[in-house]
Design an enzyme around this catalytic site. Structure first.
Site, mmCIF file in Angstrom:
data_model
loop_
_atom_site.group_PDB
_atom_site.id
_atom_site.type_symbol
_atom_site.label_atom_id
_atom_site.label_comp_id
_atom_site.label_asym_id
_atom_site.label_seq_id
_atom_site.Cartn_x
_atom_site.Cartn_y
_atom_site.Cartn_z
ATOM 1 N N TRP A 184 57.993 11.791 71.185
ATOM 2 C CA TRP A 184 57.465 12.716 72.185
ATOM 3 C C TRP A 184 57.585 12.057 73.546
ATOM 4 C CZ3 TRP A 184 53.469 12.095 75.745
ATOM 5 C CH2 TRP A 184 53.197 13.239 76.526
ATOM 6 N N GLU A 224 59.065 16.084 68.942
ATOM 7 C CA GLU A 224 57.848 16.869 69.151
ATOM 8 C C GLU A 224 57.883 17.578 70.503
ATOM 9 O OE1 GLU A 224 53.007 16.104 69.602
ATOM 10 O OE2 GLU A 224 54.374 14.426 69.236
ATOM 11 N N LYS A 226 56.446 20.410 73.514
ATOM 12 C CA LYS A 226 55.185 20.710 74.180
ATOM 13 C C LYS A 226 55.430 21.768 75.239
ATOM 14 C CE LYS A 226 51.114 18.330 76.037
ATOM 15 N NZ LYS A 226 50.535 17.022 76.385
ATOM 16 N N ASP A 257 52.886 20.102 66.707
ATOM 17 C CA ASP A 257 51.523 19.750 67.103
ATOM 18 C C ASP A 257 50.822 21.054 67.449
ATOM 19 O OD1 ASP A 257 49.299 19.203 68.940
ATOM 20 O OD2 ASP A 257 49.987 17.131 68.928
ATOM 21 N N HIS A 260 50.221 22.175 71.073
ATOM 22 C CA HIS A 260 51.335 22.134 72.013
ATOM 23 C C HIS A 260 52.001 23.480 72.255
ATOM 24 C CE1 HIS A 260 52.324 17.537 72.008
ATOM 25 N NE2 HIS A 260 51.050 17.804 72.281
ATOM 26 N N HIS A 284 51.369 17.199 63.643
ATOM 27 C CA HIS A 284 50.262 16.510 64.292
ATOM 28 C C HIS A 284 49.130 17.521 64.335
ATOM 29 C CE1 HIS A 284 51.923 12.784 66.613
ATOM 30 N NE2 HIS A 284 51.962 12.657 65.305
ATOM 31 N N ASP A 292 46.396 21.873 75.231
ATOM 32 C CA ASP A 292 46.493 20.673 74.393
ATOM 33 C C ASP A 292 45.372 19.697 74.724
ATOM 34 O OD1 ASP A 292 47.511 18.765 72.619
ATOM 35 O OD2 ASP A 292 48.693 17.828 74.189
ATOM 36 N N ASP A 294 43.347 18.162 72.519
ATOM 37 C CA ASP A 294 43.165 17.128 71.497
ATOM 38 C C ASP A 294 41.712 16.971 71.049
ATOM 39 O OD1 ASP A 294 45.862 15.938 71.003
ATOM 40 O OD2 ASP A 294 45.787 15.667 73.157
ATOM 41 N N ASP A 324 46.100 13.912 65.169
ATOM 42 C CA ASP A 324 46.301 13.526 66.564
ATOM 43 C C ASP A 324 45.211 14.148 67.427
ATOM 44 O OD1 ASP A 324 47.181 12.750 69.024
ATOM 45 O OD2 ASP A 324 48.972 14.002 69.045
#
Length: 415
Positions: A184, A224, A226, A257, A260, A284, A292, A294, A324
């Protein structure tokens, strides 16, 4: 075996589901636990802040400050994490020792991650996955790494990528299982760019150079995408369209992810779309709140849908699950454990569903029955099976008290 579990077994048997088999299968699905929750993604290179569109918020006391403290926290967490565990390590967590300050990321080697291998083996882990670290570094020029028009910058990051592929091969051989390497990059622009194509052509060239001679026996490369990040709101070089085409044309893996994408794009829908074309799909698992962010993974609808797609498509060996998230507003070891347990709960929920009956109703076009079945399974006694699963592993559902005890004895001593 408790009476609650005996009752649950009988309940699931009535809909054609074997609870014992579900427990057995759950114990064999590996989940890769990320190392970066414990120290707010800072790593061991001496950084005191993050750059590259990544941000950790909060100042809860007890953050790990070095390798020994990260290991201690992870070891505590592993004792409260059921199931098969892998470890996911970023390159910025190299244990440099005497090399600290003398070499840079373009010169990292296997020896700098041998301490991680020793730690993982001591704790009976299933293996180690790996990530090049393309953020929080002075060689990010104008927010660009592999897509930089500055050839010196681009070559530095290509070399870092190559070294990471070599490190991953070492990690795979050490555990006798392939190592997933996830690429990424934070590259992009804050405002509308004058040229969208050239950065992507440079990224394509850089990735080709990184992947030129990697060991396919021991390394599974993944890319990955985004939508955007802080400071790159208008344009991301590594977009979903770019990476899906790149992965398909190069025979490598896409990593999804679930923070993302746009808020109404669901990774649970993307998994079966990719399984139609790819041998493997990497994840992820996080919890995005509007973007995003997290957040710590919790047992909620989209997580359950992700788990359903993995289980009902017989893809527990095809979908590589990694966590993640990073939250500094709450106890970090609590966050680690909560996210891993939530993933396990979602997988158990999926394993206890009568997928054949649900699919049969759909294929027959009996959507009334399908909705009835989908609603009727929502209150089945999954919790009793979860409790039995923990009991057999010598664990308990209440880990909060243990976390608070660890905080009082260990974390409070950290400045």
């Amino acid at each position: 075996m408790t009476k609650a579990f005996e009752h649950a077994k009988e309940t699931f048997e009535k809909i054609g589901v074997n609870a014992e088999q579900a427990i057995k299968k759950l114990a064999e699905i590996p989940v890769s636990v990320h190392c970066w929750q414990g120290d707010d993604v800072l790593g061991f290179e001496g950084a005191d802040s993050l750059t590259g569109g990544i941000q950790t918020t909060g100042n809860y006391p007890g953050k790990a400050r070095n390798f020994e403290e990260v290991k201690a926290d992870l070891k505590f967490c592993f004792s409260h994490m059921p199931g098969k565990i892998r470890l996911n390590v970023h390159a910025s967590y190299a244990v440099l020792g005497e090399d600290l300050g003398k070499i840079d990321r373009d010169a990292y080697g296997a020896k700098h991650f041998a301490p991680w291998v020793e730690f993982a083996k001591e704790n009976g882990l299933d293996g180690i996955d790996f990530n090049p670290t393309f953020f929080a570094h002075p060689m990010m020029k104008d927010g660009l790494t592999l897509s930089s028009p500055d050839e010196k910058v681009r070559k530095f990051w290509v070399e870092h990528g190559k070294r990471c592929m070599e490190i991953a091969a070492y990690l795979g051989k050490e555990f006798g299982k392939p190592c997933l390497v996830n690429i990424w990059i934070p590259d992009g622009f804050k405002d509308v760019p004058a040229d969208r194509l050239s950065p992507r052509l440079r990224l394509k060239k850089s990735l080709d150079e990184i992947l030129e001679n990697y060991d396919k026996s021991w390394v599974i490369p993944a890319v990955e995408s985004k939508v955007f990040g802080i400071g790159v709101e208008s344009y991301t070089v590594g977009s979903n369209e770019f990476y899906q085409n790149y992965a398909a044309s190069r025979g490598i893996c896409c990593l999804l992810d679930n923070g993302h994408y746009h808020p109404l794009e669901y990774v649970s829908d993307k998994i079966p779309a990719l399984l139609a074309f790819y041998d493997k799909v990497a994840l992820h698992v996080t919890r995005g709140v509007r973007w995003d962010s997290d957040h710590v993974v919790t047992y909620e609808d989209e997580l359950k849908e992700i788990a359903k797609e993995i289980v009902r498509n017989n893809a527990t060996e095809k979908v590589l699950i990694g966590l993640d998230y990073f939250d500094a507003s709450i106890n970090r070891v609590f966050a680690w454990i909560t996210g891993q347990r939530s993933m396990q709960k979602a997988l158990l929920y999926a394993l206890l569903l009568p997928h054949e009956k649900l699919t049969e109703a759909q294929d027959e076009g009996n959507f009334t029955k399908l909705m009835y079945l989908q609603e009727s399974v929502k209150l089945l006694p999954v919790g009793a099976v979860w409790d039995e699963y923990l009991n057999r592993l010598g664990m308990k559902d209440n880990y909060y008290d243990d976390v608070m005890d660890y905080q009082a004895k260990i974390l409070k001593e950290r400045a």
